[in-house]
Design an enzyme around this catalytic site. Structure first.
Site, short mmCIF file in Angstrom:
data_model
loop_
_atom_site.label_atom_id
_atom_site.label_comp_id
_atom_site.label_asym_id
_atom_site.label_seq_id
_atom_site.Cartn_x
_atom_site.Cartn_y
_atom_site.Cartn_z
N SER B 317 0.84 -1.20 0.00
CA SER B 317 0.00 0.00 0.00
C SER B 317 0.87 1.25 0.00
O SER B 317 0.60 2.20 -0.73
CB SER B 317 -0.91 -0.02 1.23
OG SER B 317 -1.41 1.27 1.47
N TRP B 320 2.55 1.69 -3.39
CA TRP B 320 1.56 2.06 -4.42
C TRP B 320 1.39 3.56 -4.45
O TRP B 320 1.16 4.17 -5.50
CB TRP B 320 0.22 1.37 -4.11
CG TRP B 320 -0.90 1.69 -5.05
CD1 TRP B 320 -1.21 1.03 -6.20
CD2 TRP B 320 -1.89 2.72 -4.91
NE1 TRP B 320 -2.32 1.59 -6.79
CE2 TRP B 320 -2.76 2.62 -6.02
CE3 TRP B 320 -2.13 3.72 -3.96
CZ2 TRP B 320 -3.85 3.48 -6.19
CZ3 TRP B 320 -3.21 4.57 -4.14
CH2 TRP B 320 -4.05 4.43 -5.26
N HIS B 321 1.47 4.18 -3.31
CA HIS B 321 1.29 5.62 -3.24
C HIS B 321 2.46 6.37 -3.84
O HIS B 321 2.30 7.50 -4.31
CB HIS B 321 1.07 6.09 -1.81
CG HIS B 321 -0.30 5.81 -1.30
ND1 HIS B 321 -0.70 4.58 -0.84
CD2 HIS B 321 -1.39 6.60 -1.22
CE1 HIS B 321 -1.96 4.64 -0.47
NE2 HIS B 321 -2.42 5.86 -0.69
N GLY B 322 3.65 5.78 -3.82
CA GLY B 322 4.76 6.49 -4.43
C GLY B 322 6.10 5.92 -4.05
O GLY B 322 6.23 5.17 -3.10
#
Lengths: 79, 484, 339
Positions: B317, B320-322
């Site tokens: 997670s 995935w955000h960066g």
């Protein structure tokens, strides 16, 4: 005892609740405390009790108690 | 073009009218073209190519999975599809990361990635993966109609920031014939406007406070850092939930219901509860496609298996955000919170039972407070410009050491202004103080306005529009969840 | 017409109705706020031209840039316009804007010309540095474009069609409601209820002397020195011509005021060789402007050497002491040059 009855016993034990009465359409939303943590406990208890092993795919496909019963009975029949 | 751009307000009515006057069997094409056009407005042609590629790959792999009866065949096509999608996503997102490291390693100066944006890619690649997984698990059948599938991927209201929709939920809706529904039109438009209000009046204002602190961390200490953190917690909530409202509102106008993404997340009583209320479409995705398989695969390790599965899930997670350590630590923090709770939860429950606290509302509010603070702590790492900044904040948050000499020279008012109000106009503070209770009261019942008499209804709409026009925050940060 | 088409049309009609209602709410609340609240108290007195540029009965207007805006004074009664009133017993309108560029001058002229009657005396300041040749790039557009555009048309269609169309849209928005016409009215009013905005003695803008506190004046001088091109002196002054044409035919009395230069600063901060060159360049430009004005019969007041060292906050801008001298000079001029 039928599969359903044995399974019901397991449910009562895992969720510490003697009043549970399972039926095929029941899902996690219907049982208080049936979250991912207790779900995995449920599965391991069932596997120990029935002496079987579910595959990853079977587990991910199960949506309700009915699916669970079908899988158990199918596996019992295979043995 | 985003939901707050001027051009969107020309785009939407035009697209709707064309949609309305097209024969039903071609309406999907109108929406598809509009969606690609919407995506094209970012002037990054490679994005359209990426979208199309992911669409084609997942469509083909999906139908290959479906056509095989044997497990190995099905698994192979699933793996091909998933790996391809992940590779594309990873390439776009982590190119800058790799580029800087390659540059330092080989002494080069490539700047290709500086101009690359990846808006929306994280969302639709995950959507494609869920499609493939659902076919593999025999939950869904492969979609035969390529146009419908392409629209499922590209549908413009959800293209940029989700919600991430399951095939079983969205595809059937896209296939339904469209009936003009007066109620859907007005509730959609109202929902959209309400989202707009939350974004430009509230979220952007919280951003003023959050930015002031996070862009200048070393100038502040103690209470001010806490204020900045809380301000960010509210900024990101209002920003993202506003966007979701706008997306759902637009979807409704076209007869499509998109999934809810938020359910009062800061009223959660535990981190687990928080993830059932925050970015719901995303957390269900990682629950169904990462956590559950891992947890069930590791079930022989008991609680450790679950804890490990949680850590991995939330690590994913985070990335995935960066591609930054801040996001990774944010993810891992949540993973640690949840992993720890798998161990202490049973004891905690027994403790509550022993003291008869189970149904106490004091306990509930205490849990809400603790959860909110745990979440805010994690947000620090999410927002801070660097790990150093985040670490500074965490270290200094308990300090009360203000610069007393400075405080004396500016007087009490000056001191408060600098450290409490962050030199931001009392105007912004006043607007927030007035507007927030209104949102608290109305957020879950905006549709109750439809049962009021006509004049009251129209005045309410007009008042909402007037408030947006007058009180929209003049400094406009972009939608936060764009960057993911 | 089908049933659903009728419903769609009624839906669109109702949207129109709501929009009309919204505009009415905005218009009415704007009117109420304009008439019944003391919003003017909270606006920046140095931007008066932008939020109250209408003729208010005065016979005199201060026009130009920061030098006429009294940036370096500590209170409103030390401003040029208040000191002018003290010396001449006449009101003067503070129409200068800090940091005015060429385009801002033109826009400001349009606003004055829109309502001031014939016979008004307009004092236009020219700071010594305005026509000084440097290699610094000239940015396009005025500093106040975003405020002027809600009031008037700031450009021509032929020059920049996109900007022109946006300008028209903005004027429309400005006319829609008082709340949109002037920048920050609502903000200042609401903030002002708890903390009245302070426009004097903030940040760098207080009564200061150039050589008494650190690098403030030194830095801006150094920037000029680094970029100076003293050989490229220009001989024509288009700004003067443009202002002349904007004010022509209105019957105004235009007076250009050549404001003081801080000679001591240049000599003290300038490097050996450049100080003298720059000095001479300023002097030469000053002479050129004077002859230019004289040759066109334009009135002027020469304050170039009117102030000594302690009157300046930097090279071009006077402080309280200097503003006193400027105000007095203007007052004396109108008394010896009645209309």
């Amino acid at each position: 005892m039928t599969t359903l009855e044995t399974l019901n016993q397991i449910f009562c034990m895992v969720f510490d609740d003697e009043t549970i009465q399972i039926h095929p359409e029941m899902t996690a939303n219907d049982v208080d405390g049936w979250d991912s943590l207790s779900h995995v406990n449920l599965i391991t208890t069932i596997e120990a009790k029935f002496g079987m092993r579910f595959s990853q795919k079977e587990l991910l496909k199960q949506r309700n108690v009915g699916n669970l019963i079908d899988d158990i009975e199918r596996k019992l029949a295979d043995n | 073009m985003t939901f707050t751009s001027f051009t969107f307000y020309l785009f939407l009515p035009v697209v709707y009218l064309i949609f309305y006057w097209t024969a039903d069997r071609w309406r999907w094409l109108v929406l598809l073209v509009a969606s690609y056009g919407f995506y094209a407005s970012f002037k990054a042609p490679y994005l359209l190519i990426v979208l199309f590629m992911v669409t084609i790959i997942s469509y083909v792999c999906g139908s290959r999975i479906g056509s095989h009866q044997d497990e190995t065949g099905r698994k192979r096509w699933l793996q091909i599809g998933v790996v391809a999608c992940v590779a594309i996503l990873a390439f776009l997102k982590y190119l800058p990361f790799f580029e800087t490291h390659t540059n330092t390693l080989f002494g080069l100066n490539i700047t290709l990635s500086r101009t690359i944006i990846s808006i929306g890619v994280s969302y639709f690649t995950f959507q494609a993966i869920s499609y493939l997984a659902d076919i593999y698990l025999e939950i869904e059948d492969p979609e035969k109609h390529f146009g419908h599938y392409a629209l499922y991927m590209a549908f413009f209201p959800k293209l940029l920031q989700g919600p991430i929709e399951r095939a079983g939920y969205l595809l059937p809706q896209l296939k339904q014939p469209y009936q003009f529904d007066y109620d859907a039109m007005r509730s959609g438009l109202l929902l959209f406007t309400w989202g707009l209000f939350k974004k430009v009046v509230v979220a952007d204002r919280f951003a003023l406070y959050a930015d002031q602190v996070f862009n200048n961390v070393h100038s502040y200490t103690g209470l001010t850092l806490i204020i900045g953190t809380y301000a960010y917690a509210f900024q990101i909530f209002f920003d993202f939930s506003a966007y979701t409202d706008m997306a759902r509102g637009v979807g409704r106008m076209f007869g499509i219901n998109l999934t809810e993404n938020f359910n009062s997340p800061y009223l959660a009583t535990s981190i687990a509860d928080f993830w059932r209320r925050w970015h719901i479409s995303f957390s269900r995705w990682i629950l169904d496609y990462i956590f559950k398989p891992l947890q069930l695969g590791w079930r022989d390790w008991g609680q450790t298996g679950t804890a490990l599965a949680l850590l991995v899930t939330f690590f994913v997670s985070g990335i995935w955000h960066g591609a930054s350590w801040g996001f990774v630590i944010w993810g891992l923090l949540h993973g640690i919170y949840l992993a720890a709770s798998t161990y202490y939860r049973p004891y905690q429950k027994k403790l509550h039972k022993m003291f008869g606290l189970e149904h106490s509302s004091w306990l509930k509010w205490w849990q809400v407070l603790v959860t909110f603070n745990l979440v805010s702590l994690a947000w620090i790492f999410f927002r801070a410009k660097s790990l150093g900044d985040a670490w500074y904040i965490v270290n200094n948050i308990a300090h009360t050491g203000f610069d007393y000499k400075l405080a004396r020279s500016n007087g009490i008012a000056g001191f408060l202004n600098e450290n409490l109000f962050l030199n931001i106009s009392m105007y912004d503070f006043t607007v927030l103080v007035v507007v927030l209770p209104v949102i608290w009261l109305l957020n879950k019942r905006i549709f109750s306005v439809f049962s009021k008499p006509a004049l009251a209804r129209w005045l309410s709409y007009a008042l909402l529009l007037a408030v947006i026009a007058v009180f929209m925050c003049q400094d406009k940060p972009a939608f936060v969840y764009f960057q993911f | 017409m089908t049933e659903s088409s009728k419903k769609l049309l009624s839906f669109i009609a109702k949207i129109g109705l709501v929009l009309i209602l919204t505009i009415s709410i905005l218009k009415i609340s704007g009117e109420l706020i304009e008439r019944y609240t003391p919003w003017q108290k909270y606006m920046d007195p140095r931007e008066r031209l932008l939020w109250n540029g209408h003729y208010n009965g005065t016979k005199y207007v201060l026009f130009g840039d920061s030098e006429f805006s009294s940036m370096y004074v500590d209170s409103p009664d030390k401003t040029i316009w208040e000191r002018f009133k003290f010396y001449s017993d006449q009101d003067i309108f503070p129409g200068a804007l800090v940091g005015s560029k060429r385009e801002d001058f033109i826009s400001a002229a349009k606003i004055i010309a829109a309502s001031w009657p014939a016979g008004t005396t307009i004092f236009i300041n020219i700071v010594p540095g305005r026509f000084f040749p440097t290699r610094l790039p000239q940015p396009v557009g005025g500093n106040y474009d975003y405020k002027f555009r809600r009031l008037i048309l700031t450009c021509n269609f032929s020059d920049d069609p996109a900007k022109y169309i946006k300008n028209i849209a903005h004027c429309f928005i400005g006319k829609l409601s008082f709340l949109f016409k002037y920048d920050n009215v609502c903000k200042n009013l609401i903030a002002g209820l708890s903390t009245p905005p302070v426009y004097f003695k903030i940040n760098e803008r207080f009564n200061r002397i150039w050589n008494c506190d650190g690098d403030f004046a030194l830095n801006s001088y150094k920037k000029l020195e680094e970029n100076a091109l003293p050989d490229k002196r220009i001989k024509s002054f288009p700004l003067i011509d443009q202002l002349q044409s904007k004010f022509s035919g209105k019957g105004y009395r235009i007076v250009f005021v050549l404001t003081p230069l801080n000679r001591d600063l240049i000599l003290s901060y300038g490097s050996e060789k450049s100080a003298l060159t720059i000095f001479n360049c300023f002097d030469q430009i000053h002479q050129d402007i004077k002859s230019y004005l004289a040759s066109r019969g334009i009135l002027s007041i020469d304050l170039y050497n009117a102030c000594d060292s302690e009157c300046f906050a930097d090279m071009n801008h006077t402080n309280e002491h200097g503003d006193e001298i400027v105000a007095k000079a203007l007052a004396e001029w109108i008394m010896s040059n009645p209309l």
